[in-house]
Write an enzyme that holds these catalytic residues in place. Structure first.
Site, PDB file in Angstrom:
ATOM      1  N   GLY A  13       0.808  -1.218   0.000  1.00 43.44           N
ATOM      2  CA  GLY A  13       0.000   0.000   0.000  1.00 43.44           C
ATOM      3  C   GLY A  13       0.840   1.265   0.000  1.00 43.44           C
ATOM      4  O   GLY A  13       0.526   2.238  -0.699  1.00 43.44           O
ATOM      5  N   VAL A  57     -11.562  -3.762   8.170  1.00 45.81           N
ATOM      6  CA  VAL A  57     -12.362  -3.916   6.947  1.00 45.81           C
ATOM      7  C   VAL A  57     -13.483  -4.940   7.085  1.00 45.81           C
ATOM      8  O   VAL A  57     -14.435  -4.929   6.306  1.00 45.81           O
ATOM      9  CB  VAL A  57     -11.493  -4.300   5.723  1.00 45.81           C
ATOM     10  CG1 VAL A  57     -10.628  -3.160   5.263  1.00 45.81           C
ATOM     11  CG2 VAL A  57     -10.675  -5.566   5.987  1.00 45.81           C
ATOM     12  N   ALA A  76      -6.132  -4.873   2.261  1.00 45.44           N
ATOM     13  CA  ALA A  76      -6.140  -5.298   3.669  1.00 45.44           C
ATOM     14  C   ALA A  76      -6.426  -6.790   3.775  1.00 45.44           C
ATOM     15  O   ALA A  76      -7.384  -7.295   3.193  1.00 45.44           O
ATOM     16  CB  ALA A  76      -7.183  -4.512   4.449  1.00 45.44           C
ATOM     17  N   GLU A  78      -5.312 -10.607   6.308  1.00 48.37           N
ATOM     18  CA  GLU A  78      -4.433 -11.417   7.153  1.00 48.37           C
ATOM     19  C   GLU A  78      -3.573 -12.211   6.184  1.00 48.37           C
ATOM     20  O   GLU A  78      -4.097 -12.841   5.267  1.00 48.37           O
ATOM     21  CB  GLU A  78      -5.259 -12.363   8.027  1.00 48.37           C
ATOM     22  CG  GLU A  78      -6.087 -11.664   9.088  1.00 48.37           C
ATOM     23  CD  GLU A  78      -5.253 -11.164  10.265  1.00 48.37           C
ATOM     24  OE1 GLU A  78      -4.035 -11.451  10.310  1.00 48.37           O
ATOM     25  OE2 GLU A  78      -5.822 -10.486  11.135  1.00 48.37           O
ATOM     26  N   TYR A 161      -5.017 -19.636   4.284  1.00 45.77           N
ATOM     27  CA  TYR A 161      -4.802 -18.335   3.640  1.00 45.77           C
ATOM     28  C   TYR A 161      -5.206 -18.409   2.157  1.00 45.77           C
ATOM     29  O   TYR A 161      -5.978 -17.579   1.666  1.00 45.77           O
ATOM     30  CB  TYR A 161      -3.332 -17.922   3.788  1.00 45.77           C
ATOM     31  CG  TYR A 161      -2.925 -16.744   2.932  1.00 45.77           C
ATOM     32  CD1 TYR A 161      -3.390 -15.467   3.208  1.00 45.77           C
ATOM     33  CD2 TYR A 161      -2.075 -16.915   1.830  1.00 45.77           C
ATOM     34  CE1 TYR A 161      -3.017 -14.381   2.415  1.00 45.77           C
ATOM     35  CE2 TYR A 161      -1.698 -15.840   1.038  1.00 45.77           C
ATOM     36  CZ  TYR A 161      -2.167 -14.583   1.332  1.00 45.77           C
ATOM     37  OH  TYR A 161      -1.799 -13.515   0.545  1.00 45.77           O
ATOM     38  N   LYS A 165      -8.307 -16.525   0.155  1.00 45.80           N
ATOM     39  CA  LYS A 165      -8.080 -15.664  -1.009  1.00 45.80           C
ATOM     40  C   LYS A 165      -8.963 -16.120  -2.178  1.00 45.80           C
ATOM     41  O   LYS A 165      -9.505 -15.312  -2.925  1.00 45.80           O
ATOM     42  CB  LYS A 165      -6.599 -15.680  -1.407  1.00 45.80           C
ATOM     43  CG  LYS A 165      -5.727 -14.839  -0.497  1.00 45.80           C
ATOM     44  CD  LYS A 165      -6.038 -13.353  -0.703  1.00 45.80           C
ATOM     45  CE  LYS A 165      -5.225 -12.454   0.173  1.00 45.80           C
ATOM     46  NZ  LYS A 165      -5.568 -11.029   0.015  1.00 45.80           N
ATOM     47  N   ASN A 189       5.618 -13.900  -4.992  1.00 48.05           N
ATOM     48  CA  ASN A 189       6.251 -13.367  -3.770  1.00 48.05           C
ATOM     49  C   ASN A 189       6.754 -11.954  -4.047  1.00 48.05           C
ATOM     50  O   ASN A 189       7.610 -11.762  -4.906  1.00 48.05           O
ATOM     51  CB  ASN A 189       7.432 -14.248  -3.366  1.00 48.05           C
ATOM     52  CG  ASN A 189       6.985 -15.672  -3.105  1.00 48.05           C
ATOM     53  OD1 ASN A 189       6.700 -16.044  -1.985  1.00 48.05           O
ATOM     54  ND2 ASN A 189       6.903 -16.456  -4.164  1.00 48.05           N
TER      55      ASN A 189
HETATM   56  N1  LIG Z   1       3.603  -9.341   0.017  1.00 49.77           N
HETATM   57  C1  LIG Z   1       3.420 -10.398  -0.786  1.00 49.77           C
HETATM   58  O1  LIG Z   1       4.366 -11.137  -1.115  1.00 49.77           O
HETATM   59  C2  LIG Z   1       2.031 -10.714  -1.297  1.00 49.77           C
HETATM   60  C3  LIG Z   1       1.881 -11.746  -2.238  1.00 49.77           C
HETATM   61  C4  LIG Z   1       0.614 -12.050  -2.698  1.00 49.77           C
HETATM   62  C5  LIG Z   1      -0.491 -11.341  -2.236  1.00 49.77           C
HETATM   63  N2  LIG Z   1      -0.309 -10.348  -1.314  1.00 49.77           N
HETATM   64  C6  LIG Z   1      -1.499  -9.631  -0.836  1.00 49.77           C
HETATM   65  O2  LIG Z   1      -1.270  -8.226  -0.960  1.00 49.77           O
HETATM   66  C7  LIG Z   1      -1.990  -7.533   0.052  1.00 49.77           C
HETATM   67  C8  LIG Z   1      -1.089  -6.574   0.796  1.00 49.77           C
HETATM   68  O3  LIG Z   1       0.020  -7.297   1.312  1.00 49.77           O
HETATM   69  P1  LIG Z   1       1.254  -6.594   2.028  1.00 49.77           P
HETATM   70  O4  LIG Z   1       2.462  -7.390   1.700  1.00 49.77           O
HETATM   71  O5  LIG Z   1       1.243  -5.137   1.779  1.00 49.77           O
HETATM   72  O6  LIG Z   1       0.873  -6.904   3.566  1.00 49.77           O
HETATM   73  P2  LIG Z   1       1.145  -6.047   4.889  1.00 49.77           P
HETATM   74  O7  LIG Z   1       0.909  -7.004   6.011  1.00 49.77           O
HETATM   75  O8  LIG Z   1       2.438  -5.309   4.817  1.00 49.77           O
HETATM   76  O9  LIG Z   1      -0.017  -4.953   4.856  1.00 49.77           O
HETATM   77  C9  LIG Z   1      -1.353  -5.279   5.146  1.00 49.77           C
HETATM   78  C10 LIG Z   1      -1.999  -4.031   5.730  1.00 49.77           C
HETATM   79  O10 LIG Z   1      -3.366  -4.369   6.000  1.00 49.77           O
HETATM   80  C11 LIG Z   1      -3.687  -3.910   7.300  1.00 49.77           C
HETATM   81  N3  LIG Z   1      -4.737  -4.791   7.829  1.00 49.77           N
HETATM   82  C12 LIG Z   1      -4.618  -6.087   8.226  1.00 49.77           C
HETATM   83  N4  LIG Z   1      -5.811  -6.542   8.641  1.00 49.77           N
HETATM   84  C13 LIG Z   1      -6.682  -5.505   8.489  1.00 49.77           C
HETATM   85  C14 LIG Z   1      -8.070  -5.367   8.749  1.00 49.77           C
HETATM   86  N5  LIG Z   1      -8.812  -6.371   9.269  1.00 49.77           N
HETATM   87  N6  LIG Z   1      -8.666  -4.182   8.451  1.00 49.77           N
HETATM   88  C15 LIG Z   1      -7.934  -3.132   7.950  1.00 49.77           C
HETATM   89  N7  LIG Z   1      -6.625  -3.224   7.709  1.00 49.77           N
HETATM   90  C16 LIG Z   1      -6.003  -4.395   7.962  1.00 49.77           C
HETATM   91  C17 LIG Z   1      -2.399  -3.992   8.108  1.00 49.77           C
HETATM   92  O11 LIG Z   1      -2.400  -3.102   9.212  1.00 49.77           O
HETATM   93  C18 LIG Z   1      -1.375  -3.578   7.051  1.00 49.77           C
HETATM   94  O12 LIG Z   1      -1.169  -2.166   7.055  1.00 49.77           O
HETATM   95  C19 LIG Z   1      -2.628  -8.606   0.937  1.00 49.77           C
HETATM   96  O13 LIG Z   1      -3.968  -8.792   0.504  1.00 49.77           O
HETATM   97  C20 LIG Z   1      -1.804  -9.843   0.638  1.00 49.77           C
HETATM   98  O14 LIG Z   1      -2.545 -11.019   0.860  1.00 49.77           O
HETATM   99  C21 LIG Z   1       0.924 -10.017  -0.835  1.00 49.77           C
END
Ligand SMILES: NC(=O)c1ccc[n+]([C@@H]2O[C@H](COP(=O)([O-])OP(=O)(O)OC[C@H]3O[C@@H](n4cnc5c(N)ncnc54)[C@H](O)[C@@H]3O)[C@@H](O)[C@H]2O)c1
Length: 269
Positions: A13, A57, A76, A78, A161, A165, A189
């Site tokens: 984000g 959310v 947002a 888990e 997880y 998704k 990743n």
């Molecule tokens: N980072 C990766 O490698 C990757 C890979 C595939 C998919 N994703 C997806 O991308 C998205 C963002 O991932 P990221 O790496 O930035 O994760 P991150 O954990 O750094 O950020 C997630 C954010 O969501 C917020 N959050 C968590 N639960 C929440 C809730 N119930 N309500 C409101 N806010 C909430 C957290 O405070 C955090 O700021 C996620 O949906 C994740 O599943 C990430």
């Protein structure tokens, strides 16, 4: 455009927000400032280049007082694959119910939606075997070699997880299709500066870095030949930006993998 980014204070984000601002957009975030992700929630929130609304959310009340926007990016979630196996209710509530509320809100505000999924929906993914041919899921035998996942591959998640998704995608399709432009992105990743090392999602890179910082050797399980596709967060941010600015087809949701197509092994030297 004015864009709402749920989970905007997190790793992806923050990169996305900075890119959008540089392009002339305005951003706001809805974020719970999850203590598992943010050791310094105030600092993380202050680093976001727009107003931050603090809320969960998956709770309807969090969506009530948000201002009108031109697009919604739903990040947002888990995100801990291992943790999801013993925190199933929490993962279902945030990742499925949270996506339901995000999609309903986007439709109510007629705002295009980008909903973030994951390559975890594919589970083990596809393989090609010289003896048994093509397959998906658990490899058939030692001759099976992994092949790149394509968007039409079956969903065979091996974690809660991944399951949440996949369910989140279905919920987003059911609610948004025919009403607003919807894009679902399934990243591999994601790497880049700003990842929270204590986040259970960060996995092996955090484990390696912690040991290197302490001057200790790193441990690789197996023979190191396991591979991952690492995509840079700025490339993913550019794809999300493209989706919310350019994908305007209300009738047909767009589903996109996000990766490099390159396999990187863990073996060193
Ligand atoms: N980072 C990766 O490698 C990757 C890979 C595939 C998919 N994703 C997806 O991308 C998205 C963002 O991932 P990221 O790496 O930035 O994760 P991150 O954990 O750094 O950020 C997630 C954010 O969501 C917020 N959050 C968590 N639960 C929440 C809730 N119930 N309500 C409101 N806010 C909430 C957290 O405070 C955090 O700021 C996620 O949906 C994740 O599943 C990430």
């Amino acid at each position: 455009m004015k864009i709402l980014i749920t989970g905007g204070v997190g790793f992806i984000g923050q990169h996305l927000a900075r890119l959008l601002i540089a392009q002339g957009d305005e951003v706001i975030a809805l974020d719970s400032l999850h203590n598992q992700v943010h050791l310094d929630p105030e600092g993380a929130s202050a680093a976001f280049p727009g107003e931050v609304f603090v809320g969960d959310v998956s709770e309807a009340s969090a969506w009530v007082n948000l201002p009108d926007v031109d697009a919604v990016v739903h990040l947002a979630a888990e995100t801990g694959t291992g943790q999801s196996m013993y925190e199933q209710d929490r993962y279902h509530r945030v990742n499925v119910e949270g996506t339901r509320l995000a999609a309903q809100w986007a439709v109510a505000h007629q705002a295009p939606l980008m909903s973030m999924s994951s390559r975890a929906v594919y589970g083990h993914g596809g393989f090609l075997c010289e003896k048994h041919g093509m397959g998906h899921g658990e490899p058939c035998c030692d001759l099976a070699r992994p092949v790149a996942s394509t968007e039409g591959d079956p969903h065979l998640p091996v974690s809660v997880y991944g399951e949440t998704k996949s369910l989140g995608e279905t919920v987003a399709f059911d609610i948004a299709q025919g009403h607003i432009p919807l894009t679902v992105i399934r990243p591999q990743n994601v790497i880049g500066p700003g990842q929270a090392l204590h986040n259970p999602y960060t996995g092996v890179l955090a484990a390696f870095l912690a040991r290197l910082r302490e001057g200790r050797p790193i441990s690789v399980y197996g023979d190191g030949s396991q591979t991952r596709d690492f995509v840079h967060v700025q490339d993913l941010a550019a794809l999300i930006s493209w989706a919310i600015h350019q994908h305007d087809d209300v009738g047909e949701p767009l589903v996109l993998n996000s990766g490099t197509g390159e396999r990187t092994t863990f073996a060193i030297g």
